[in-house]
Design an enzyme around this catalytic site. Structure first.
Site, PDB file in Angstrom:
ATOM      1  N   ALA A  18     -31.378 -29.762 -49.207  1.00 35.26           N
ATOM      2  CA  ALA A  18     -32.251 -30.881 -48.793  1.00 35.26           C
ATOM      3  C   ALA A  18     -31.494 -32.113 -48.301  1.00 35.26           C
ATOM      4  O   ALA A  18     -32.106 -33.165 -48.096  1.00 35.26           O
ATOM      5  CB  ALA A  18     -33.218 -31.283 -49.906  1.00 35.26           C
ATOM      6  N   ALA A  19     -30.188 -32.011 -48.073  1.00 38.93           N
ATOM      7  CA  ALA A  19     -29.458 -33.172 -47.535  1.00 38.93           C
ATOM      8  C   ALA A  19     -30.011 -33.510 -46.148  1.00 38.93           C
ATOM      9  O   ALA A  19     -30.295 -34.671 -45.840  1.00 38.93           O
ATOM     10  CB  ALA A  19     -27.968 -32.861 -47.448  1.00 38.93           C
ATOM     11  N   GLY A  20     -30.181 -32.470 -45.307  1.00 39.01           N
ATOM     12  CA  GLY A  20     -30.718 -32.689 -43.960  1.00 39.01           C
ATOM     13  C   GLY A  20     -32.149 -33.206 -44.020  1.00 39.01           C
ATOM     14  O   GLY A  20     -32.547 -34.074 -43.243  1.00 39.01           O
ATOM     15  N   ASP A  21     -32.935 -32.683 -44.948  1.00 39.31           N
ATOM     16  CA  ASP A  21     -34.330 -33.132 -45.081  1.00 39.31           C
ATOM     17  C   ASP A  21     -34.372 -34.608 -45.473  1.00 39.31           C
ATOM     18  O   ASP A  21     -35.184 -35.382 -44.947  1.00 39.31           O
ATOM     19  CB  ASP A  21     -35.057 -32.302 -46.155  1.00 39.31           C
ATOM     20  CG  ASP A  21     -35.142 -30.833 -45.780  1.00 39.31           C
ATOM     21  OD1 ASP A  21     -35.140 -30.525 -44.579  1.00 39.31           O
ATOM     22  OD2 ASP A  21     -35.201 -29.985 -46.702  1.00 39.31           O
TER      23      ASP A  21
HETATM   24  O1  RIB Z   1     -33.949 -27.548 -46.573  1.00 42.93           O
HETATM   25  C1  RIB Z   1     -33.955 -27.104 -47.899  1.00 42.93           C
HETATM   26  C2  RIB Z   1     -35.197 -26.316 -48.171  1.00 42.93           C
HETATM   27  O2  RIB Z   1     -35.159 -25.130 -47.402  1.00 42.93           O
HETATM   28  C3  RIB Z   1     -35.357 -25.842 -49.588  1.00 42.93           C
HETATM   29  O3  RIB Z   1     -36.015 -26.789 -50.403  1.00 42.93           O
HETATM   30  C4  RIB Z   1     -36.094 -24.531 -49.456  1.00 42.93           C
HETATM   31  O4  RIB Z   1     -37.396 -24.562 -49.942  1.00 42.93           O
HETATM   32  C5  RIB Z   1     -36.050 -24.210 -47.970  1.00 42.93           C
HETATM   33  O5  RIB Z   1     -37.268 -24.437 -47.388  1.00 42.93           O
END
Ligand code: RIB
Length: 309
Positions: A252-255
């Site tokens: 989730a760093a990119g998110d």
């Molecule tokens: O970008 C990370 C995410 O990718 C995770 O939380 C997982 O659920 C996948 O969707």
């Protein structure tokens, strides 16, 4: 971005089953892990949480199953400053699942079962036309059906809502969809998938960005892991380095980067400042385990930036 200020995120919700192990298993090999946790994730939900915690006025269009996980994740999202009214509960479906291995270097590999995420249809998107129309920006990824991503992009375009696309996971995309995108944020792998250009250095990043501009996209931000990002706008490109921290888990760093970046841009901060804010949010996230448990709140990002001077 215009000044309406609101954000809509459209995307996936998953329950992440995360196993930390020394090395990834090879085919036929069994590896015993050191730690196992189940945490809320999904690229859409992670980006919505990053936006909500960093201060955006955000609504989230998504689907969960009619199971216990779905009910719990909705409660959690609402407590993260997210308008969850557009999150649909799909009868008879299970909430999406991601199976994630994290190795000793903090790298991860992910397998996904879409579950209820697959039920985010263009019809469901159309039901939330008003939310999209009233927003300044629509942020999407590619864990939702592609025809729904396209339908949402078309609606946004009709209403002058800027489309921001994080094209993850990597996937080839039509010129029709790319032509509706204002800002795109691929990583190196995704940029290669979209342009055919392998991104190994700044020169490659500039070429890949030029190819994406040629599709009609105004702003291209290619994320380069620990090297920061390649920012390309109005024909000018530059690398913007991130912060050096000890990464324990890059899930989730990119998110987090995407959610925080759009939040800062909606506050009408200049691009360089918005990227610095997003870099700080992502830097904090990689020092913590899991997807949503790792996403920082606004206060934490501001404190981190103050410490950097
Ligand atoms: O970008 C990370 C995410 O990718 C995770 O939380 C997982 O659920 C996948 O969707």
């Amino acid at each position: 971005m215009n000044t309406k200020g609101k954000l809509v995120v459209l995307g996936s919700i998953n329950a992440d089953h995360i196993l930390n192990l020394e090395h990834f298993p090879a085919p036929g090999e069994t590896v015993t892990g050191q730690e196992y946790q189940v945490a809320f994730g999904g690229k859409g939900a992670n980006q919505a949480v990053a936006a909500g915690r960093s201060g955006a006025d955000i609504a989230f269009i998504a689907c969960v199953g009619d199971d216990d996980t779905g009910a719990r994740v909705c409660k959690q999202l609402a407590s993260d400053n997210i308008d969850t009214a557009p999150v649909a509960t799909i009868k008879g479906a299970a909430t999406g699942v991601a199976l994630i291995f994290v190795n000793g270097a903090g790298e991860n590999v992910i397998g996904i079962h879409a579950g209820a995420n697959g039920a985010l249809t263009p019809e469901l998107v159309a039901a939330h036309q008003d939310k999209i129309a009233q927003a300044s920006a629509l942020l999407m990824q590619l864990e939702s059906p592609l025809e729904s991503v396209l339908a949402a992009a078309k609606l946004a375009h009709q209403h002058q809502t800027k489309v921001v696309l994080n094209p993850a996971p990597a996937c080839e995309l039509s010129d029709e969809l790319l032509g509706l995108v204002e800002m795109i944020t691929p990583n190196e792998t995704e940029a290669e998938k979209l342009t055919g250009i392998k991104v190994e250095n700044d020169e490659d990043a500039a070429k890949a960005a030029a190819a994406l501009h040629n599709k009609g996209i105004n702003t291209v931000i290619i994320t380069l892991g620990s090297r920061g990002v390649w920012l390309s706008e109005k024909g000018k490109g530059q690398r913007v380095p991130g912060f050096k921290v000890k990464a324990v888990d890059t899930i989730a760093a990119g998110d987090t980067f995407n959610g925080a970046l759009v939040t800062a841009l909606l506050e009408e901060r200049p691009m360089a400042e918005a990227i610095r804010f997003a870099h700080a949010a992502a830097a904090i996230a990689v020092t913590r385990k899991g997807a949503q448990p790792s996403v920082p709140w606004r206060r934490e990002i501001d404190e981190f930036l103050q410490q950097q001077g």
